[in-house]
Scaffold this motif. Structure first.
Motif, PDB file in Angstrom:
ATOM      1  N   TYR A 155       2.740   3.127   0.495  1.00  0.00           N
ATOM      2  CA  TYR A 155       3.129   2.568  -0.801  1.00  0.00           C
ATOM      3  C   TYR A 155       3.799   1.210  -0.619  1.00  0.00           C
ATOM      4  CZ  TYR A 155       2.253   6.998  -3.236  1.00  0.00           C
ATOM      5  OH  TYR A 155       1.662   8.121  -3.775  1.00  0.00           O
ATOM      6  N   ILE A 156       3.729   0.409  -1.684  1.00  0.00           N
ATOM      7  CA  ILE A 156       4.407  -0.883  -1.747  1.00  0.00           C
ATOM      8  C   ILE A 156       5.368  -0.842  -2.928  1.00  0.00           C
ATOM      9  CG2 ILE A 156       4.130  -3.364  -2.130  1.00  0.00           C
ATOM     10  CD1 ILE A 156       1.262  -3.077  -1.013  1.00  0.00           C
ATOM     11  N   ARG A 157       6.650  -1.068  -2.666  1.00  0.00           N
ATOM     12  CA  ARG A 157       7.620  -1.185  -3.766  1.00  0.00           C
ATOM     13  C   ARG A 157       7.750  -2.652  -4.142  1.00  0.00           C
ATOM     14  NH1 ARG A 157      13.588  -1.086  -4.438  1.00  0.00           N
ATOM     15  NH2 ARG A 157      13.842  -1.070  -2.174  1.00  0.00           N
ATOM     16  N   TYR A 158       7.633  -2.956  -5.429  1.00  0.00           N
ATOM     17  CA  TYR A 158       7.646  -4.356  -5.847  1.00  0.00           C
ATOM     18  C   TYR A 158       8.622  -4.587  -6.997  1.00  0.00           C
ATOM     19  CZ  TYR A 158       4.506  -3.132  -9.788  1.00  0.00           C
ATOM     20  OH  TYR A 158       3.948  -2.590 -10.929  1.00  0.00           O
ATOM     21  N   ASN A 159       9.030  -5.846  -7.129  1.00  0.00           N
ATOM     22  CA  ASN A 159      10.008  -6.247  -8.143  1.00  0.00           C
ATOM     23  C   ASN A 159       9.266  -6.842  -9.332  1.00  0.00           C
ATOM     24  OD1 ASN A 159      12.061  -7.270  -9.702  1.00  0.00           O
ATOM     25  ND2 ASN A 159      12.983  -8.523  -8.075  1.00  0.00           N
ATOM     26  N   ARG A 160       9.224  -6.112 -10.432  1.00  0.00           N
ATOM     27  CA  ARG A 160       8.459  -6.560 -11.592  1.00  0.00           C
ATOM     28  C   ARG A 160       9.135  -7.711 -12.339  1.00  0.00           C
ATOM     29  NH1 ARG A 160       6.647  -1.186 -14.763  1.00  0.00           N
ATOM     30  NH2 ARG A 160       8.779  -0.520 -14.283  1.00  0.00           N
ATOM     31  N   ASN A 194       7.250   1.500 -10.132  1.00  0.00           N
ATOM     32  CA  ASN A 194       7.619   0.371  -9.263  1.00  0.00           C
ATOM     33  C   ASN A 194       6.901   0.394  -7.922  1.00  0.00           C
ATOM     34  OD1 ASN A 194       9.514  -0.648 -11.143  1.00  0.00           O
ATOM     35  ND2 ASN A 194      11.041   0.839 -10.427  1.00  0.00           N
ATOM     36  N   TYR A 195       5.906   1.257  -7.798  1.00  0.00           N
ATOM     37  CA  TYR A 195       5.213   1.408  -6.524  1.00  0.00           C
ATOM     38  C   TYR A 195       3.705   1.287  -6.721  1.00  0.00           C
ATOM     39  CZ  TYR A 195       9.564   3.154  -4.462  1.00  0.00           C
ATOM     40  OH  TYR A 195      10.853   3.274  -4.011  1.00  0.00           O
ATOM     41  N   LEU A 196       3.047   0.737  -5.705  1.00  0.00           N
ATOM     42  CA  LEU A 196       1.597   0.626  -5.667  1.00  0.00           C
ATOM     43  C   LEU A 196       1.107   1.203  -4.353  1.00  0.00           C
ATOM     44  CD1 LEU A 196       1.402  -3.117  -6.786  1.00  0.00           C
ATOM     45  CD2 LEU A 196       0.870  -1.141  -8.235  1.00  0.00           C
ATOM     46  N   TRP A 197      -0.130   1.669  -4.334  1.00  0.00           N
ATOM     47  CA  TRP A 197      -0.726   2.075  -3.061  1.00  0.00           C
ATOM     48  C   TRP A 197      -1.045   0.835  -2.234  1.00  0.00           C
ATOM     49  CZ3 TRP A 197      -4.678   5.718  -5.814  1.00  0.00           C
ATOM     50  CH2 TRP A 197      -4.065   6.960  -6.068  1.00  0.00           C
ATOM     51  N   ASN A 198      -0.873   0.948  -0.942  1.00  0.00           N
ATOM     52  CA  ASN A 198      -1.190  -0.145  -0.019  1.00  0.00           C
ATOM     53  C   ASN A 198      -2.687  -0.111   0.296  1.00  0.00           C
ATOM     54  OD1 ASN A 198      -1.359  -2.030   2.009  1.00  0.00           O
ATOM     55  ND2 ASN A 198       0.170  -1.088   3.334  1.00  0.00           N
ATOM     56  N   SER A 199      -3.425  -1.120  -0.175  1.00  0.00           N
ATOM     57  CA  SER A 199      -4.881  -1.136  -0.012  1.00  0.00           C
ATOM     58  C   SER A 199      -5.334  -1.654   1.340  1.00  0.00           C
ATOM     59  CB  SER A 199      -5.515  -2.007  -1.103  1.00  0.00           C
ATOM     60  OG  SER A 199      -5.263  -3.384  -0.854  1.00  0.00           O
ATOM     61  N   GLY A 200      -4.452  -2.339   2.071  1.00  0.00           N
ATOM     62  CA  GLY A 200      -4.853  -2.934   3.344  1.00  0.00           C
ATOM     63  C   GLY A 200      -5.683  -4.189   3.192  1.00  0.00           C
ATOM     64  N   MET A 201      -5.652  -4.820   2.008  1.00  0.00           N
ATOM     65  CA  MET A 201      -6.350  -6.083   1.774  1.00  0.00           C
ATOM     66  C   MET A 201      -5.329  -7.207   1.679  1.00  0.00           C
ATOM     67  SD  MET A 201      -9.423  -5.054  -0.879  1.00  0.00           S
ATOM     68  CE  MET A 201      -8.531  -3.881  -1.916  1.00  0.00           C
ATOM     69  N   PHE A 202      -5.584  -8.322   2.379  1.00  0.00           N
ATOM     70  CA  PHE A 202      -4.626  -9.415   2.468  1.00  0.00           C
ATOM     71  C   PHE A 202      -5.341 -10.751   2.299  1.00  0.00           C
ATOM     72  CE2 PHE A 202      -3.604  -6.053   5.577  1.00  0.00           C
ATOM     73  CZ  PHE A 202      -2.458  -5.526   4.980  1.00  0.00           C
ATOM     74  N   ILE A 203      -4.614 -11.725   1.712  1.00  0.00           N
ATOM     75  CA  ILE A 203      -5.149 -13.068   1.553  1.00  0.00           C
ATOM     76  C   ILE A 203      -4.022 -14.046   1.866  1.00  0.00           C
ATOM     77  CG2 ILE A 203      -6.273 -14.699  -0.011  1.00  0.00           C
ATOM     78  CD1 ILE A 203      -6.217 -11.013  -0.901  1.00  0.00           C
ATOM     79  N   TRP A 204      -4.317 -15.050   2.701  1.00  0.00           N
ATOM     80  CA  TRP A 204      -3.299 -16.021   3.102  1.00  0.00           C
ATOM     81  C   TRP A 204      -3.954 -17.223   3.752  1.00  0.00           C
ATOM     82  CZ3 TRP A 204      -1.576 -11.053   5.612  1.00  0.00           C
ATOM     83  CH2 TRP A 204      -2.461 -10.649   6.617  1.00  0.00           C
ATOM     84  N   LYS A 205      -3.176 -18.299   3.888  1.00  0.00           N
ATOM     85  CA  LYS A 205      -3.630 -19.447   4.649  1.00  0.00           C
ATOM     86  C   LYS A 205      -3.599 -19.104   6.133  1.00  0.00           C
ATOM     87  CE  LYS A 205      -1.887 -22.905   1.381  1.00  0.00           C
ATOM     88  NZ  LYS A 205      -0.741 -23.789   1.084  1.00  0.00           N
ATOM     89  N   VAL A 206      -4.555 -19.639   6.868  1.00  0.00           N
ATOM     90  CA  VAL A 206      -4.574 -19.430   8.313  1.00  0.00           C
ATOM     91  C   VAL A 206      -3.277 -19.937   8.937  1.00  0.00           C
ATOM     92  CG1 VAL A 206      -5.695 -20.180  10.449  1.00  0.00           C
ATOM     93  CG2 VAL A 206      -7.085 -19.428   8.511  1.00  0.00           C
TER      94      VAL A 206
END
Length: 359
Positions: A155-160, A194-206
């Motif tokens: 899970y991912i806890r996030y600040n809405r 306040n929680y999401l499932w962790n999908s294992g998908m990521f996006i970022w600059k190299v």
């Protein structure tokens, strides 16, 4: 410039006996008419040019990969690992290859073996994720709005209350990552919102992810720097064989995502499943009136809430309830449904016994 990196080196041990070392579940037709890796390629190629899609796989899977992948992935975009070193090494190798070829770019990272029902909505979320990664130095991940109290997902806890936006899509500050919880905790997470499932998908600059490697995984970063001069040279494979086995084996979640305070998450709701084990097929295929999911030549009598799969012989199931039965030409799995996660222990046992022909 956008890149997509598909991680295809997993063994899919919880889908034994159908999934094997040389043909793990990403190369199988578990969730539809095409292989799972081809479905992954098709989902992202509307956002990422197909010439910029890379696949990282184990050397042992090279022939299977070439046979399974129907899309035109360039040979130089197939990166092979001599041994598995978890997701951080895999992602670092791909990031360093992109840097060597093109300098900075935005890379998305995708598991090869997930199921997504609403591809249109997924692409909308993914487009927003790329835009946020392009315009900031954040580590962006996609979280899944939970639909039930799952004990099988992280899970991912996030600040809405703390977010950034792109084209109406909001990316929220990540507070922390939580490992697979017991049912009571999972129920609390679901109810809190306040929680999401962790999908294992990521996006970022190299550049951003490589700086994160340097900061949080310095030993692994030094190995990547040692490898960089040989990328796209005749010596690349010989150096990979030498350097890769010495690399730190750690997941990107443990190594970087849980340590960084620059992570944001975009909530997604597009019919996602990691199809992690036989009991999760109900998230992909609707059960029949008795709660059964059956594939193959099967006779069922008074059987309830079971998963039955055969690709070789007739299977007759009488009076089963909450069971998993999987039959292949050389093996038969019979498992209580609530023990589906323990199928990987069968694979561990086969390794101990030296039964390589069944791995």
């Amino acid at each position: 410039m956008r890149y997509g990196v598909i991680m295809a080196g997993g063994g899919g041990t919880r889908f034994w006996p159908l999934s094997r070392i040389n043909t793990p579940k990403q190369f199988l037709h578990i969730a539809g008419e095409d292989t799972m890796i081809n479905n992954t390629i098709k989902r992202i190629k509307e956002i990422v040019p197909v010439d910029n899609i890379m696949i990282v796989a184990n050397k042992a899977q090279e022939n299977t990969l070439q046979e399974a992948v129907s899309e035109e992935i360039k040979d130089e975009n197939i990166l092979l690992e001599p041994v598995g070193r978890n997701t951080a090494a895999c992602i670092g190798y791909a990031a360093m290859t992109i840097k060597k070829r093109h300098g900075d770019a935005v890379m998305g990272v995708f598991p090869s073996d997930h199921y997504i029902k609403n591809v249109t909505e997924f692409r909308r979320i993914l487009e927003a994720a790329y835009e946020i990664a392009e315009s900031t130095d954040k580590l962006v991940t996609i979280g899944i709005k939970p639909t039930f109290a799952s004990t099988g997902y992280g899970y991912i806890r996030y600040n809405r209350d703390n977010f950034i936006s792109s084209d109406g899509r909001l990316a929220y500050e990540v507070v922390d990552f939580v490992e697979k919880p017991p049912f009571s905790k999972a129920k609390q997470y679901l109810e809190s919102g306040n929680y999401l499932w962790n999908s294992g998908m990521f996006i970022w600059k190299v550049s951003v992810i490589l700086k994160s490697f340097e900061r949080f995984l310095p030993k692994l970063y030094r190995s990547l720097m040692e490898l960089e001069p040989y990328i796209d040279t005749e010596e690349e494979w010989s150096q990979i064989e030498k350097i890769y086995p010495t690399m730190q084996s750690i997941s990107i979640d443990y190594g970087i995502m849980e340590r960084s305070d620059e992570v944001v998450v975009i909530p997604g709701d597009f019919g996602w499943s990691d199809v992690g084990s036989w009991d999760s097929l109900g998230e992909v295929f609707p059960p029949d009136e008795n709660g059964n999911i059956m594939r193959g030549d099967i006779i069922e009598i008074d059987t309830r809430n079971s998963v039955i799969y055969t690709n070789s012989h007739l299977v007759a199931a009488v009076g089963l309830e909450n069971m998993i039965v999987v039959e292949t030409a050389d093996a038969l799995l019979v498992c209580a449904k609530e023990r589906a996660q323990d199928v990987k222990r069968v694979v561990d046992k086969l390794k101990e016994m030296g039964r390589k022909e069944l791995l």
